[in-house]
Design a protein around this motif. Structure first.
Motif, mmCIF file in Angstrom:
data_model
loop_
_atom_site.group_PDB
_atom_site.id
_atom_site.type_symbol
_atom_site.label_atom_id
_atom_site.label_comp_id
_atom_site.label_asym_id
_atom_site.label_seq_id
_atom_site.Cartn_x
_atom_site.Cartn_y
_atom_site.Cartn_z
ATOM 1 N N HIS A 68 0.802 -1.218 0.000
ATOM 2 C CA HIS A 68 0.000 0.000 0.000
ATOM 3 C C HIS A 68 0.836 1.270 0.000
ATOM 4 O O HIS A 68 0.330 2.348 0.251
ATOM 5 N N LEU A 136 -13.138 0.156 -3.426
ATOM 6 C CA LEU A 136 -13.038 -0.919 -2.444
ATOM 7 C C LEU A 136 -13.127 -0.332 -1.035
ATOM 8 O O LEU A 136 -12.511 0.692 -0.752
ATOM 9 N N SER A 137 -13.903 -0.965 -0.161
ATOM 10 C CA SER A 137 -13.966 -0.493 1.216
ATOM 11 C C SER A 137 -12.812 -1.095 2.009
ATOM 12 O O SER A 137 -12.516 -2.265 1.894
ATOM 13 N N GLY A 138 -12.165 -0.293 2.793
ATOM 14 C CA GLY A 138 -11.006 -0.732 3.565
ATOM 15 C C GLY A 138 -10.115 0.475 3.753
ATOM 16 O O GLY A 138 -9.814 1.160 2.769
ATOM 17 N N ALA A 141 -6.888 0.707 1.495
ATOM 18 C CA ALA A 141 -7.147 1.008 0.094
ATOM 19 C C ALA A 141 -7.554 2.475 -0.072
ATOM 20 O O ALA A 141 -7.115 3.156 -1.004
ATOM 21 N N GLY B 171 -19.324 -2.293 4.811
ATOM 22 C CA GLY B 171 -17.880 -2.217 4.962
ATOM 23 C C GLY B 171 -17.219 -3.169 3.989
ATOM 24 O O GLY B 171 -17.808 -3.523 2.959
ATOM 25 N N ALA B 172 -16.025 -3.625 4.330
ATOM 26 C CA ALA B 172 -15.305 -4.537 3.436
ATOM 27 C C ALA B 172 -15.941 -5.925 3.487
ATOM 28 O O ALA B 172 -16.608 -6.280 4.458
ATOM 29 N N GLU B 180 -17.639 -7.095 7.038
ATOM 30 C CA GLU B 180 -16.919 -6.341 8.076
ATOM 31 C C GLU B 180 -17.866 -5.949 9.209
ATOM 32 O O GLU B 180 -17.535 -6.066 10.386
ATOM 33 N N HIS B 234 -12.560 -2.059 13.420
ATOM 34 C CA HIS B 234 -12.752 -2.285 11.985
ATOM 35 C C HIS B 234 -12.009 -3.536 11.519
ATOM 36 O O HIS B 234 -11.193 -4.085 12.242
ATOM 37 N N ASN B 236 -9.881 -4.654 7.922
ATOM 38 C CA ASN B 236 -9.324 -3.955 6.761
ATOM 39 C C ASN B 236 -9.661 -4.643 5.438
ATOM 40 O O ASN B 236 -10.011 -5.822 5.406
ATOM 41 N N GLY B 237 -9.535 -3.895 4.356
ATOM 42 C CA GLY B 237 -9.745 -4.438 3.015
ATOM 43 C C GLY B 237 -8.644 -3.951 2.099
ATOM 44 O O GLY B 237 -8.225 -2.813 2.177
ATOM 45 N N SER B 238 -8.151 -4.858 1.251
ATOM 46 C CA SER B 238 -7.075 -4.490 0.339
ATOM 47 C C SER B 238 -7.412 -4.997 -1.057
ATOM 48 O O SER B 238 -8.249 -5.877 -1.228
ATOM 49 N N TYR B 239 -6.708 -4.441 -2.056
ATOM 50 C CA TYR B 239 -6.879 -4.905 -3.431
ATOM 51 C C TYR B 239 -6.352 -6.329 -3.563
ATOM 52 O O TYR B 239 -6.765 -7.083 -4.410
ATOM 53 N N ARG B 240 -5.392 -6.650 -2.720
ATOM 54 C CA ARG B 240 -4.702 -7.907 -2.890
ATOM 55 C C ARG B 240 -5.023 -8.843 -1.731
ATOM 56 O O ARG B 240 -5.051 -8.427 -0.584
ATOM 57 N N GLU B 247 -3.366 -3.070 12.408
ATOM 58 C CA GLU B 247 -2.763 -1.751 12.607
ATOM 59 C C GLU B 247 -3.719 -0.885 13.415
ATOM 60 O O GLU B 247 -4.927 -1.116 13.424
ATOM 61 N N PHE B 249 -4.832 3.110 14.271
ATOM 62 C CA PHE B 249 -4.750 4.480 13.774
ATOM 63 C C PHE B 249 -5.150 5.493 14.836
ATOM 64 O O PHE B 249 -6.031 5.213 15.654
ATOM 65 N N ARG B 320 1.479 -4.269 11.654
ATOM 66 C CA ARG B 320 1.609 -3.221 10.631
ATOM 67 C C ARG B 320 1.853 -1.858 11.279
ATOM 68 O O ARG B 320 1.949 -0.847 10.592
ATOM 69 N N LEU B 339 -8.651 3.983 16.164
ATOM 70 C CA LEU B 339 -9.381 3.077 15.283
ATOM 71 C C LEU B 339 -8.492 1.871 15.043
ATOM 72 O O LEU B 339 -7.347 2.016 14.606
ATOM 73 N N GLU B 341 -7.705 -1.517 13.121
ATOM 74 C CA GLU B 341 -7.958 -2.394 11.974
ATOM 75 C C GLU B 341 -7.454 -3.758 12.410
ATOM 76 O O GLU B 341 -6.258 -4.033 12.389
ATOM 77 N N PHE B 344 -7.154 -8.309 8.038
ATOM 78 C CA PHE B 344 -7.688 -8.086 6.687
ATOM 79 C C PHE B 344 -8.765 -9.109 6.343
ATOM 80 O O PHE B 344 -8.494 -10.294 6.229
#
Lengths: 194, 380
Positions: A68, A136-138, A141, B171-172, B180, B234, B236-240, B247, B249, B320, B339, B341, B344
């Motif tokens: 990221h 995308l929710s997250g 991202a 959410g994700a 989520e 929460h 988390n959400g990622s592209y991958r 983590e 925040f 993270r 917050l 996370e 994932f």
């Protein structure tokens, strides 16, 4: 008393000369700036033409799926007549995507609806709804997407301090549920990969 | 369109919630056992006016009620509390709590808004060494019977836990369909239980079920309860799908140094606001309220560090680290706020974990330990 009869022609002659001097002199003076003005105009046009030929080199920040973080890529953009135009072409490059396999924050069909710069160095960039609709929710991202845009703009244009993201002409609460879009963003260079 | 829909949905829910709560006030009873005492929780949807009296081997709790209540009693097993029965009078309910030890001491604590009452029962033999509050009442010349007849009222501080998303805001979403909003609520409920069983704080959730709650409302709930700490949960959400880990925040102000300096000046010199025209004054106050978190950034960063350290050592997720970002939900909160996370949901392995009770427990436990360490150091 004989000299009296020469006085009138002499005066007339002197007046004629003065008149001629004034007439031609002023004409000459008027002509000079005219000539300079047209020269300046010609010079301006040629400078602009030269500028148009010189592309502006910029740095874009794309997203890595792995960590990221934001990764630099260089591009050449058309310089454009105004700063707004330049920012627009920079974002268009970002929408076109990475050449090194990184992610663009935008779906390819995203359009730029407008770019406005305010006196306090904030640029408002208005995107079509595609930017938000399929996001995308997250948190990770969302943070990457926002700062890919903000860093790319702020890094290349020193006169821009903050970036305000609008979608479909209006302020949004968040992009996808987390990050506050109701305030303009300062760049976050700590998110860039070393 | 999406905003419109969710608006009507929230409206519908709040109208429904209003009617429902108006017609059926409810009271929930539960009991928890600890090595040195047992605790009876009486939690109501409404503020309660009640009295507690010790009578022989019973504790009698009388709650004023003009309308009938819905009473829910959770099954329990306790060393000290044998049974809880209830009956209804003309304008009150009476709860009879039967206590096993012959000699015992009762202590009552009430939350600020009187919707939660804790009744602690301990046997008289270990009360002297272990209960400071009671030794205080003893020093005032009260014996154990008197102290239970006139229990000391102790204000409970509130910790607000915010289960992320809910309702239309899912959410994700994971590849196996885990949402989520579901796991955040489950973890938040576990965290509430752990906190209330271990430290004398009252926990308020920003949502108790799968409903939409706006981000501003979540912050407002924290401020209305005068929250001592705010924790948003929460996933988390990622592209991958390989991205993994936890983590924590805290808020980044997203302001220039000059703006931060001006904001700090305004906060410290709020009396100067009086000299400004009222419309402009309202705007300034609005900004201050909106950025309420700005005065708590340092404490929030410490809380984030403590929670992240425990997450790292306890939950087994990849660390993270602690990060800063302008999260909408944190901006308006006027207390230390973070917050988390947790993991994932977009990672199939972590998604599976997130649905497991043990994993949720370990996350909740890690957050609790970080929180209690923070409270020990920063409680007044």
């Amino acid at each position: 008393m004989e000299y009296k009869k020469y006085i009138l022609p002499a005066i007339l002659f002197v007046m004629l000369i003065i008149f001629m001097i004034l007439f031609f002199g002023s004409q000459g003076k008027e002509k000079t700036p005219d000539k300079r003005g047209s020269d300046m105009l010609k010079e301006n046009i040629s400078e602009e033409q030269e500028q148009e030929l010189e592309m502006k080199s910029v740095v874009l920040f794309f997203i890595s799926e792995e960590d990221h973080q934001l990764y630099k890529e260089e591009r050449e953009i058309m310089p454009g007549l105004t700063l707004e135009h330049q920012i627009e072409s920079l974002i268009e490059e970002l929408i076109l995507g990475s050449e090194e396999g990184f992610l663009s924050p935008f779906p390819p069909e995203t359009k730029i609806r407008g770019v406005y710069i305010t006196e306090n160095r904030i640029v408002y960039i208005d995107f079509s709804q595609e930017f938000q609709a399929a996001h995308l929710s997250g948190s990770s991202a969302e943070i990457s997407s926002i700062f890919s845009v903000v860093n790319s703009v702020a890094y290349n244009f020193e006169s821009i301090e903050k970036v305000f993201i609008l979608v479909n002409g209006t302020e949004q609460e968040t992009l996808a549920g987390h990050i506050d879009l109701r305030r303009p963003f300062l760049p976050r260079y700590d998110l860039i990969h070393d | 369109m999406r905003n419109n829909l969710s608006f009507y949905f929230i409206l519908l829910l709040s109208i429904q919630g209003f009617l429902f709560s108006q017609s059926h006030p409810s009271v929930e009873l539960s009991v928890a056992d600890y090595p040195d005492h047992s605790r009876v929780f009486i939690e109501s949807s409404h503020p309660m006016s009640l009295s507690v009296e010790k009578s022989g081997e019973y504790i009698m709790v009388r709650i004023r009620a003009d309308d009938p209540f819905r009473i829910r009693k959770q099954a329990f097993q306790s060393q000290r509390v044998e049974s809880i029965e209830w009956g209804r009078g003309s304008d009150y309910y009476i709860f009879t709590i039967k206590i096993a030890p012959e000699d015992f001491v009762v202590q009552k604590s009430v939350s600020e808004d009187s919707s939660l009452v804790l009744i602690d029962v301990m046997s008289s033999s270990n009360e002297m060494e272990e209960n400071h509050d009671h030794s205080l009442s003893r020093s005032r010349g009260l014996n154990s019977t008197e102290s239970s007849a006139a229990p000391q009222k102790e204000e409970l501080r509130t910790i607000v836990i915010d289960p992320g998303h809910g309702g239309l805001e899912t959410g994700a979403e994971g590849r196996f369909g885990t949402k989520e909003k579901t796991v955040t609520l489950e973890i938040a409920q576990k965290l509430k239980t752990i906190i209330e069983r271990n430290i004398p704080y009252r926990v308020q959730l920003t949502r108790k079920e799968d409903v939409d709650v706006s981000l501003e409302r979540r912050a407002a709930i924290a401020n209305n309860y005068k929250a001592y700490v705010f924790i948003s949960i929460h996933a988390n959400g990622s592209y991958r799908r390989t991205a993994r880990g936890s983590e924590t925040f805290f808020l980044s102000l997203n302001a220039t140094d000059e703006e931060i300096r001006r904001l700090a000046y305004m906060e410290n010199n709020s009396s100067e606001l009086d000299g400004i025209q009222s419309e402009e004054q309202d705007n300034l106050k609005l900004i201050l309220w909106d950025m309420a978190q700005s005065s708590f950034i340092r404490q929030s960063s410490i809380l984030a560090e403590k929670i992240q350290t425990k997450l790292n050592t306890l939950s087994g997720t990849l660390n993270r680290g602690v990060k800063q970002a302008p999260f909408k939900v944190l901006t308006g909160v006027a207390c230390p706020a973070v917050l988390v996370e947790t993991a994932f949901i977009s990672n199939p392995d972590e998604e599976k974990n997130l649905t497991k009770d043990e994993f949720q427990e370990s996350i909740a436990r890690a957050i609790y330990l970080g929180l209690s360490e923070f409270l020990e150091e920063y409680s007044l």
